[in-house]
Design a protein around this motif. Structure first.
Motif, PDB file in Angstrom:
ATOM      1  N   TRP A 220       0.843  -1.187   0.000  1.00 51.89           N
ATOM      2  CA  TRP A 220       0.000   0.000   0.000  1.00 51.89           C
ATOM      3  C   TRP A 220       0.882   1.242   0.000  1.00 51.89           C
ATOM      4  N   TYR A 221       0.633   2.150  -0.942  1.00 52.83           N
ATOM      5  CA  TYR A 221       1.437   3.365  -1.089  1.00 52.83           C
ATOM      6  C   TYR A 221       0.624   4.607  -0.733  1.00 52.83           C
ATOM      7  N   LEU A 222       1.329   5.611  -0.244  1.00 50.75           N
ATOM      8  CA  LEU A 222       0.728   6.920   0.022  1.00 50.75           C
ATOM      9  C   LEU A 222       0.955   7.831  -1.175  1.00 50.75           C
ATOM     10  N   GLN A 223      -0.030   8.662  -1.465  1.00 49.03           N
ATOM     11  CA  GLN A 223       0.209   9.750  -2.391  1.00 49.03           C
ATOM     12  C   GLN A 223       0.954  10.825  -1.601  1.00 49.03           C
ATOM     13  N   LEU A 224       1.684  11.656  -2.291  1.00 44.33           N
ATOM     14  CA  LEU A 224       2.481  12.680  -1.611  1.00 44.33           C
ATOM     15  C   LEU A 224       1.616  13.588  -0.742  1.00 44.33           C
ATOM     16  N   ASN A 225       0.440  13.987  -1.241  1.00 41.60           N
ATOM     17  CA  ASN A 225      -0.409  14.873  -0.432  1.00 41.60           C
ATOM     18  C   ASN A 225      -0.891  14.174   0.841  1.00 41.60           C
ATOM     19  N   GLU A 226      -1.068  12.849   0.800  1.00 38.31           N
ATOM     20  CA  GLU A 226      -1.454  12.105   2.000  1.00 38.31           C
ATOM     21  C   GLU A 226      -0.305  12.070   3.005  1.00 38.31           C
ATOM     22  N   ALA A 227       0.916  11.918   2.504  1.00 39.98           N
ATOM     23  CA  ALA A 227       2.082  11.916   3.390  1.00 39.98           C
ATOM     24  C   ALA A 227       2.237  13.281   4.060  1.00 39.98           C
ATOM     25  N   VAL A 228       2.047  14.358   3.298  1.00 41.44           N
ATOM     26  CA  VAL A 228       2.140  15.712   3.862  1.00 41.44           C
ATOM     27  C   VAL A 228       1.057  15.904   4.924  1.00 41.44           C
TER      28      VAL A 228
ATOM     29  N   GLU B  27       0.709  14.861  12.539  1.00 42.42           N
ATOM     30  CA  GLU B  27       1.645  14.294  13.517  1.00 42.42           C
ATOM     31  C   GLU B  27       2.392  15.401  14.266  1.00 42.42           C
ATOM     32  N   LEU B  28       2.900  16.379  13.525  1.00 45.91           N
ATOM     33  CA  LEU B  28       3.664  17.472  14.135  1.00 45.91           C
ATOM     34  C   LEU B  28       2.785  18.360  15.010  1.00 45.91           C
ATOM     35  N   MET B  29       1.564  18.616  14.573  1.00 45.35           N
ATOM     36  CA  MET B  29       0.648  19.416  15.393  1.00 45.35           C
ATOM     37  C   MET B  29       0.307  18.671  16.682  1.00 45.35           C
ATOM     38  N   GLN B  30       0.064  17.363  16.591  1.00 49.46           N
ATOM     39  CA  GLN B  30      -0.253  16.573  17.782  1.00 49.46           C
ATOM     40  C   GLN B  30       0.919  16.552  18.755  1.00 49.46           C
ATOM     41  N   GLU B  31       2.142  16.410  18.233  1.00 48.99           N
ATOM     42  CA  GLU B  31       3.330  16.413  19.099  1.00 48.99           C
ATOM     43  C   GLU B  31       3.428  17.701  19.901  1.00 48.99           C
ATOM     44  N   ARG B  32       2.965  18.794  19.298  1.00 49.27           N
ATOM     45  CA  ARG B  32       3.065  20.103  19.941  1.00 49.27           C
ATOM     46  C   ARG B  32       1.771  20.512  20.647  1.00 49.27           C
ATOM     47  N   GLY B  33       0.757  19.666  20.565  1.00 45.67           N
ATOM     48  CA  GLY B  33      -0.531  20.000  21.167  1.00 45.67           C
ATOM     49  C   GLY B  33      -1.165  21.213  20.513  1.00 45.67           C
ATOM     50  N   MET B  34      -0.954  21.368  19.206  1.00 48.34           N
ATOM     51  CA  MET B  34      -1.444  22.537  18.476  1.00 48.34           C
ATOM     52  C   MET B  34      -2.710  22.205  17.693  1.00 48.34           C
ATOM     53  N   THR B  35      -3.597  23.169  17.633  1.00 50.41           N
ATOM     54  CA  THR B  35      -4.774  23.060  16.777  1.00 50.41           C
ATOM     55  C   THR B  35      -4.460  23.711  15.429  1.00 50.41           C
TER      56      THR B  35
ATOM     57  N   GLU C 103       6.153  27.894   5.286  1.00 50.53           N
ATOM     58  CA  GLU C 103       5.479  28.776   6.245  1.00 50.53           C
ATOM     59  C   GLU C 103       4.915  27.973   7.418  1.00 50.53           C
ATOM     60  N   LEU C 104       4.372  26.787   7.129  1.00 46.44           N
ATOM     61  CA  LEU C 104       3.875  25.933   8.209  1.00 46.44           C
ATOM     62  C   LEU C 104       5.015  25.502   9.122  1.00 46.44           C
ATOM     63  N   CYS C 105       6.163  25.184   8.521  1.00 46.82           N
ATOM     64  CA  CYS C 105       7.337  24.801   9.316  1.00 46.82           C
ATOM     65  C   CYS C 105       7.757  25.939  10.242  1.00 46.82           C
ATOM     66  N   GLN C 106       7.692  27.171   9.754  1.00 48.57           N
ATOM     67  CA  GLN C 106       8.029  28.304  10.609  1.00 48.57           C
ATOM     68  C   GLN C 106       7.077  28.367  11.796  1.00 48.57           C
TER      69      GLN C 106
ATOM     70  N   GLU D  38       7.966  25.813  14.207  1.00 41.55           N
ATOM     71  CA  GLU D  38       9.330  26.051  14.701  1.00 41.55           C
ATOM     72  C   GLU D  38      10.270  24.903  14.365  1.00 41.55           C
ATOM     73  N   ILE D  39      10.181  24.438  13.111  1.00 39.69           N
ATOM     74  CA  ILE D  39      11.101  23.425  12.594  1.00 39.69           C
ATOM     75  C   ILE D  39      11.573  23.881  11.215  1.00 39.69           C
ATOM     76  N   ASP D  40      12.619  23.237  10.712  1.00 45.58           N
ATOM     77  CA  ASP D  40      13.045  23.554   9.355  1.00 45.58           C
ATOM     78  C   ASP D  40      12.458  22.530   8.386  1.00 45.58           C
ATOM     79  N   LEU D  41      12.575  22.839   7.099  1.00 51.26           N
ATOM     80  CA  LEU D  41      12.003  21.960   6.080  1.00 51.26           C
ATOM     81  C   LEU D  41      12.543  20.542   6.170  1.00 51.26           C
ATOM     82  N   SER D  42      13.835  20.416   6.431  1.00 55.19           N
ATOM     83  CA  SER D  42      14.418  19.066   6.481  1.00 55.19           C
ATOM     84  C   SER D  42      13.784  18.249   7.605  1.00 55.19           C
ATOM     85  N   SER D  43      13.441  18.893   8.723  1.00 53.95           N
ATOM     86  CA  SER D  43      12.777  18.177   9.818  1.00 53.95           C
ATOM     87  C   SER D  43      11.379  17.723   9.414  1.00 53.95           C
TER      88      SER D  43
END
Length: 82
Positions: free
Chosen positions: A2-10, A16-24, A57-60, A63-68
């Motif tokens: 089973w493969y993800l489309q790129l937009n699904e991975a994003v 995942e990142l919002m949940q880690e930070r408790g962000m809405t 802009e979302l990464c900013q 508070e992470i960089d694109l590579s993260s």
């Protein structure tokens, strides 16, 4: 296999990142300046593709960089739709 489309991975990575930070989505909008509707559309995979500028802009706001953002098994070539 089973493969993800790129937009699904994003979408999954963003959630995942919002949940880690408790962000809405609203809090991310306030920190990043990316419209709430755009964040919602990314989360819901409403866009077949997205601009790297938006992800930057979302990464900013997260508070992470694109590579993260892209350092995730979600973006492993073996997991993405060819």
């Amino acid at each position: 296999m089973w493969y993800l489309q790129l937009n699904e991975a994003v979408s999954r990575r963003l959630v995942e990142l919002m949940q880690e930070r408790g962000m809405t989505q609203y809090q991310l909008y306030m920190r990043s300046g990316v419209p709430k509707s755009t964040i919602g559309n990314l989360v819901n995979c409403a866009y077949p593709s997205m601009k790297l500028r938006i992800i930057h802009e979302l990464c900013q706001g997260l508070e992470i960089d694109l590579s993260s953002f892209f350092t995730s098994p979600l973006f492993d070539e073996n997991n993405l739709e060819p």
